[in-house]
Design a protein around this motif. Structure first.
Motif, PDB file in Angstrom:
ATOM      1  N   MET A 141       0.875  -1.131   0.132  1.00 45.07           N
ATOM      2  CA  MET A 141      -0.078  -0.050   0.082  1.00 45.07           C
ATOM      3  C   MET A 141       0.775   1.401  -0.237  1.00 45.07           C
ATOM      4  O   MET A 141       0.023   2.594  -0.749  1.00 45.07           O
ATOM      5  CB  MET A 141      -0.947   0.246   1.279  1.00 45.07           C
ATOM      6  CG  MET A 141      -1.493  -1.186   1.165  1.00 45.07           C
ATOM      7  SD  MET A 141      -3.023  -1.014  -0.432  1.00 45.07           S
ATOM      8  CE  MET A 141      -3.665   0.713  -0.145  1.00 45.07           C
ATOM      9  N   MET A 142       1.752   1.527   0.395  1.00 48.10           N
ATOM     10  CA  MET A 142       3.011   1.958   0.352  1.00 48.10           C
ATOM     11  C   MET A 142       3.327   3.105  -0.667  1.00 48.10           C
ATOM     12  O   MET A 142       2.959   3.862  -0.818  1.00 48.10           O
ATOM     13  CB  MET A 142       4.403   1.839   0.592  1.00 48.10           C
ATOM     14  CG  MET A 142       3.868   2.174   2.587  1.00 48.10           C
ATOM     15  SD  MET A 142       3.169   3.801   3.208  1.00 48.10           S
ATOM     16  CE  MET A 142       0.976   3.279   3.731  1.00 48.10           C
ATOM     17  N   PHE A 143       3.612   1.474  -1.777  1.00 50.90           N
ATOM     18  CA  PHE A 143       4.133   1.650  -3.238  1.00 50.90           C
ATOM     19  C   PHE A 143       2.921   1.977  -3.422  1.00 50.90           C
ATOM     20  O   PHE A 143       2.832   3.534  -4.890  1.00 50.90           O
ATOM     21  CB  PHE A 143       4.313   0.515  -3.994  1.00 50.90           C
ATOM     22  CG  PHE A 143       5.101   0.579  -4.922  1.00 50.90           C
ATOM     23  CD1 PHE A 143       6.265   0.269  -5.232  1.00 50.90           C
ATOM     24  CD2 PHE A 143       4.933   0.979  -6.479  1.00 50.90           C
ATOM     25  CE1 PHE A 143       7.621   0.386  -5.957  1.00 50.90           C
ATOM     26  CE2 PHE A 143       5.836   1.556  -7.426  1.00 50.90           C
ATOM     27  CZ  PHE A 143       7.065   1.180  -7.287  1.00 50.90           C
ATOM     28  N   PHE A 144       1.744   1.629  -3.874  1.00 47.57           N
ATOM     29  CA  PHE A 144       0.254   2.575  -4.218  1.00 47.57           C
ATOM     30  C   PHE A 144      -0.234   3.554  -4.103  1.00 47.57           C
ATOM     31  O   PHE A 144      -0.156   4.342  -5.058  1.00 47.57           O
ATOM     32  CB  PHE A 144      -1.103   1.124  -3.668  1.00 47.57           C
ATOM     33  CG  PHE A 144      -2.219   1.436  -4.214  1.00 47.57           C
ATOM     34  CD1 PHE A 144      -2.308   0.827  -5.069  1.00 47.57           C
ATOM     35  CD2 PHE A 144      -2.883   2.698  -3.771  1.00 47.57           C
ATOM     36  CE1 PHE A 144      -4.203   1.015  -5.789  1.00 47.57           C
ATOM     37  CE2 PHE A 144      -4.175   3.051  -4.616  1.00 47.57           C
ATOM     38  CZ  PHE A 144      -4.642   2.284  -5.464  1.00 47.57           C
ATOM     39  N   ALA A 145       0.387   4.033  -2.261  1.00 43.56           N
ATOM     40  CA  ALA A 145      -0.233   5.184  -1.959  1.00 43.56           C
ATOM     41  C   ALA A 145       0.781   6.550  -2.985  1.00 43.56           C
ATOM     42  O   ALA A 145       0.134   7.656  -3.567  1.00 43.56           O
ATOM     43  CB  ALA A 145       0.251   4.984  -1.411  1.00 43.56           C
ATOM     44  N   THR A 146       2.217   6.105  -3.110  1.00 39.70           N
ATOM     45  CA  THR A 146       2.792   6.502  -4.164  1.00 39.70           C
ATOM     46  C   THR A 146       2.537   6.737  -5.639  1.00 39.70           C
ATOM     47  O   THR A 146       2.455   8.310  -5.948  1.00 39.70           O
ATOM     48  CB  THR A 146       4.463   5.945  -3.795  1.00 39.70           C
ATOM     49  OG1 THR A 146       4.727   5.918  -2.918  1.00 39.70           O
ATOM     50  CG2 THR A 146       5.564   6.954  -4.613  1.00 39.70           C
ATOM     51  N   GLN A 147       1.721   6.117  -5.736  1.00 38.52           N
ATOM     52  CA  GLN A 147       1.210   6.197  -7.273  1.00 38.52           C
ATOM     53  C   GLN A 147       0.257   6.982  -7.300  1.00 38.52           C
ATOM     54  O   GLN A 147      -0.695   7.899  -8.026  1.00 38.52           O
ATOM     55  CB  GLN A 147       1.470   4.920  -8.314  1.00 38.52           C
ATOM     56  CG  GLN A 147       2.319   3.782  -7.966  1.00 38.52           C
ATOM     57  CD  GLN A 147       3.412   4.270  -8.545  1.00 38.52           C
ATOM     58  OE1 GLN A 147       3.283   5.456  -9.812  1.00 38.52           O
ATOM     59  NE2 GLN A 147       4.254   4.171  -7.615  1.00 38.52           N
ATOM     60  N   PHE A 148      -0.527   6.866  -6.444  1.00 41.88           N
ATOM     61  CA  PHE A 148      -1.859   7.639  -5.994  1.00 41.88           C
ATOM     62  C   PHE A 148      -2.379   9.742  -5.955  1.00 41.88           C
ATOM     63  O   PHE A 148      -2.366  10.354  -6.432  1.00 41.88           O
ATOM     64  CB  PHE A 148      -2.667   7.338  -4.472  1.00 41.88           C
ATOM     65  CG  PHE A 148      -4.097   7.661  -4.383  1.00 41.88           C
ATOM     66  CD1 PHE A 148      -4.912   8.367  -4.889  1.00 41.88           C
ATOM     67  CD2 PHE A 148      -3.485   8.957  -3.307  1.00 41.88           C
ATOM     68  CE1 PHE A 148      -5.857   8.404  -4.352  1.00 41.88           C
ATOM     69  CE2 PHE A 148      -4.808   9.211  -2.859  1.00 41.88           C
ATOM     70  CZ  PHE A 148      -6.046   9.964  -3.430  1.00 41.88           C
ATOM     71  N   LEU A 149      -0.281   9.124  -5.156  1.00 48.44           N
ATOM     72  CA  LEU A 149      -0.110  10.653  -4.660  1.00 48.44           C
ATOM     73  C   LEU A 149       0.800  11.525  -5.785  1.00 48.44           C
ATOM     74  O   LEU A 149       0.581  12.376  -5.659  1.00 48.44           O
ATOM     75  CB  LEU A 149       0.097  10.980  -3.273  1.00 48.44           C
ATOM     76  CG  LEU A 149      -0.225  10.446  -1.804  1.00 48.44           C
ATOM     77  CD1 LEU A 149      -0.014  10.424  -0.796  1.00 48.44           C
ATOM     78  CD2 LEU A 149      -1.693  11.443  -2.143  1.00 48.44           C
ATOM     79  N   ARG A 150       0.941  10.849  -6.658  1.00 53.15           N
ATOM     80  CA  ARG A 150       2.212  10.785  -7.573  1.00 53.15           C
ATOM     81  C   ARG A 150       3.663  11.644  -7.151  1.00 53.15           C
ATOM     82  O   ARG A 150       3.760  12.821  -6.706  1.00 53.15           O
ATOM     83  CB  ARG A 150       1.108  12.085  -8.672  1.00 53.15           C
ATOM     84  CG  ARG A 150       0.181  11.584  -9.469  1.00 53.15           C
ATOM     85  CD  ARG A 150      -0.133  12.315  -9.801  1.00 53.15           C
ATOM     86  NE  ARG A 150      -1.661  11.898 -10.743  1.00 53.15           N
ATOM     87  CZ  ARG A 150      -1.540  11.529 -12.256  1.00 53.15           C
ATOM     88  NH1 ARG A 150      -0.121  10.824 -12.842  1.00 53.15           N
ATOM     89  NH2 ARG A 150      -2.501  10.902 -12.482  1.00 53.15           N
ATOM     90  N   ALA A 151       3.912  11.132  -6.041  1.00 51.36           N
ATOM     91  CA  ALA A 151       5.341  11.640  -4.753  1.00 51.36           C
ATOM     92  C   ALA A 151       6.234  11.673  -5.906  1.00 51.36           C
ATOM     93  O   ALA A 151       6.452  10.418  -6.186  1.00 51.36           O
ATOM     94  CB  ALA A 151       4.705  10.761  -4.067  1.00 51.36           C
ATOM     95  N   VAL A 152       7.061  12.766  -5.501  1.00 50.59           N
ATOM     96  CA  VAL A 152       8.668  12.598  -5.941  1.00 50.59           C
ATOM     97  C   VAL A 152       9.717  12.643  -4.798  1.00 50.59           C
ATOM     98  O   VAL A 152       9.334  12.950  -3.358  1.00 50.59           O
ATOM     99  CB  VAL A 152       8.076  13.899  -6.746  1.00 50.59           C
ATOM    100  CG1 VAL A 152       7.904  13.702  -8.318  1.00 50.59           C
ATOM    101  CG2 VAL A 152       8.218  15.204  -6.145  1.00 50.59           C
TER     102      VAL A 152
END
Length: 497
Positions: free
Chosen positions: A117-128
């Motif tokens: 879910m941390m990997f998933f959330a990074t895509q969801f938030l478009r985090a850099v």
């Protein structure tokens, strides 16, 4: 309307709302940006939802280990943000490791889900990478708040610890369920990832999330397919409500946060009895979060439905061709375990009635209840209203009815054995032998004859012995009746001949 003994689901759901709300409030008070605040709320929800160890002490250890998995996954996912091919390969590696970790029980499952879910959330938030400090701060704050709420302010588990689940089915290598499922989930997520990117280059991760969660807490092919169907049903209902509620709100802060809190409560309150209802609340909450991010519109909700279908179909294909585990194979194993629990309960009760004060059927009764839960879950695909296999559905109903009757008689027998004034008479030996014979007929490989010394007869009668004999006679009848549905299938759907 589902039963809620001790209002455990109600208390857990209320505590989740408090934990998530406080985590979001702390992140806001610290001045973190909105993406970090959302990650903090997600971290809190996951920490309260996926950590399911059988004791508060073990839960605290698992909670403390979550950042050891989440922090490096966040760093990896943000670092690969601009490298799609490498990012996709890393995501699939996280999927495989996350599912494979389930072989280590509740802690492995919690850590695997959190990492995914941390990997998933990074895509969801478009985090850099530049956002990592804020994301780490939000994660740390959320876990600290959840620990304070769960183990300090409201430690439900300290007073009513969750029952420990039965030991997993024994196997090695590719026969081990978690190993097979790791390959299945990786293939399913790979298919979902590829097809999801064809459908949408921006929101492909929804398909991967669908494929991942369909494999959580499932064992057999039919069970997983039913879970996929229920996920689609819950998602469709959530999208409908999102169109009516989330879209008109346009991300208004106060009502959106209030509805998110309602959804958090609904997720926790309905998770155990209904996967469809849980997915309904998850979908509505996702719509609210997209509204807060300012990107929600009807087309986005339609896209979510398409990606859910892609993920479900990817899972169905992987289940069919990648190391498939059939429903009847898993059901066979759980039924055998349940019948062995009946045998052990009967043997311990007989020893207790014969005067052995160290004999205790109680743990075997508790184990039997847990194993029957596994049998019900495994048979759920055959009992589903849309199942076309009518003959197997009827046999499944008969099996559940007779096993429930066995459990009822085992509980009654154990209650009689707990009476210190109850005694054993000469008829008890014959009754126990008949029960043992019925069990031996169903479990030829596992059941050895009971030692004769455990059932020494006493000549006098006692009302406790009369009640015990009644339970034994009815238990024998149920076991005898089980032979018909268990052995009538030409494919050996349940217990092989």
């Amino acid at each position: 309307m589902a039963p809620d003994p001790g209002r455990l689901r109600l208390r857990t759901a209320a505590r989740a709302v408090i934990g998530v709300s406080l985590s979001v409030g702390v992140a806001e008070a610290a001045g973190l940006p909105l993406p970090a605040t959302i990650l903090g709320g997600l971290t809190a929800l996951l920490a309260l939802f996926v950590v399911g160890d059988p004791s508060a002490r073990r839960q605290a250890v698992t909670t403390a280990l979550l950042p050891a998995v989440g922090a490096p996954v966040l760093a990896l996912a943000t670092a690969l943000h601009a490298l799609p091919a490498t990012r996709d390969a890393a995501f699939l590696a996280v999927v495989f490791c996350g599912v494979y970790a389930r072989r280590w029980g509740a802690r492995g499952q919690a850590l695997g889900i959190f990492g995914f879910m941390m990997f998933f959330a990074t895509q969801f938030l478009r985090a850099v990478p530049a956002q990592l400090p804020a994301l780490y701060a939000a994660m740390a704050m959320a876990l600290a708040v959840c620990a304070m709420v769960r183990f300090g302010l409201w430690c439900i588990e300290r007073h009513t610890p969750p029952p420990a689940g039965p030991a997993p089915l024994a196997a090695r290598g590719l026969a081990r369920h978690t190993t097979r499922q790791a390959f299945q989930a990786t293939v399913a997520c790979g298919l979902a990832l590829g097809a999801g990117q064809i459908v949408s280059h921006d929101r492909w991760y929804w398909a991967v999330g669908t494929a991942w969660w369909i494999f959580v807490n499932t064992a057999a092919r039919g069970e997983t397919l039913v879970r996929g169907f229920r996920r689609v049903v819950g998602t469709v209902a959530g999208i409908a409500v999102g169109l009516l509620v989330a879209v008109p709100l346009h991300g208004a802060l106060v009502p959106s946060l209030a509805l998110v809190a309602v959804c958090v409560f609904g997720i926790f309150y309905t998770a155990a009895p209904s996967y469809s209802w849980m997915m309904f609340f998850v979908t509505v909450m996702a719509g609210m979060l997209y509204g807060l991010l300012g990107v929600l519109h009807p087309g986005l909700l339609a896209l979510r439905f398409e990606q859910t279908l892609v993920g479900a179909l990817g899972s169905a294909f992987a289940l069919a061709v990648v190391l498939p585990v059939t429903t009847h194979a898993v059901t066979d194993a759980w039924i055998r375990r349940a019948l062995l629990a009946v045998r052990h309960c009967t043997a311990e009760s007989a020893r207790r009635l014969a005067g052995d004060e160290l004999a205790d059927p109680g743990p075997h009764v508790a184990e039997l209840e847990l194993l029957l839960g596994k049998v019900r879950v495994s048979l759920a695909p055959l009992l589903h209203p849309l199942s076309p296999l009518r003959a197997r559905k009827e046999r499944a109903r008969q099996v559940l009815a007779e096993l429930d009757e066995c459990a009822r008689q085992a509980r009654g027998l154990a209650a009689v054995a707990a009476d210190p004034d109850a005694s054993h008479d000469a008829r008890m030996t014959a009754a126990c032998r008949r029960v043992e014979t019925a069990l031996h007929a169903l479990l030829v490989s596992e059941a050895a004859p009971l030692p004769a010394g455990e059932l020494a007869a006493h000549p006098h009668h006692h009302p406790g012995a009369e009640r015990a004999l009644t339970h034994l006679h009815q238990l024998e009848a149920s076991l005898t009746s089980l032979a018909t549905p268990l052995r009538t299938s030409p494919r050996g759907v349940f217990v092989d001949a």
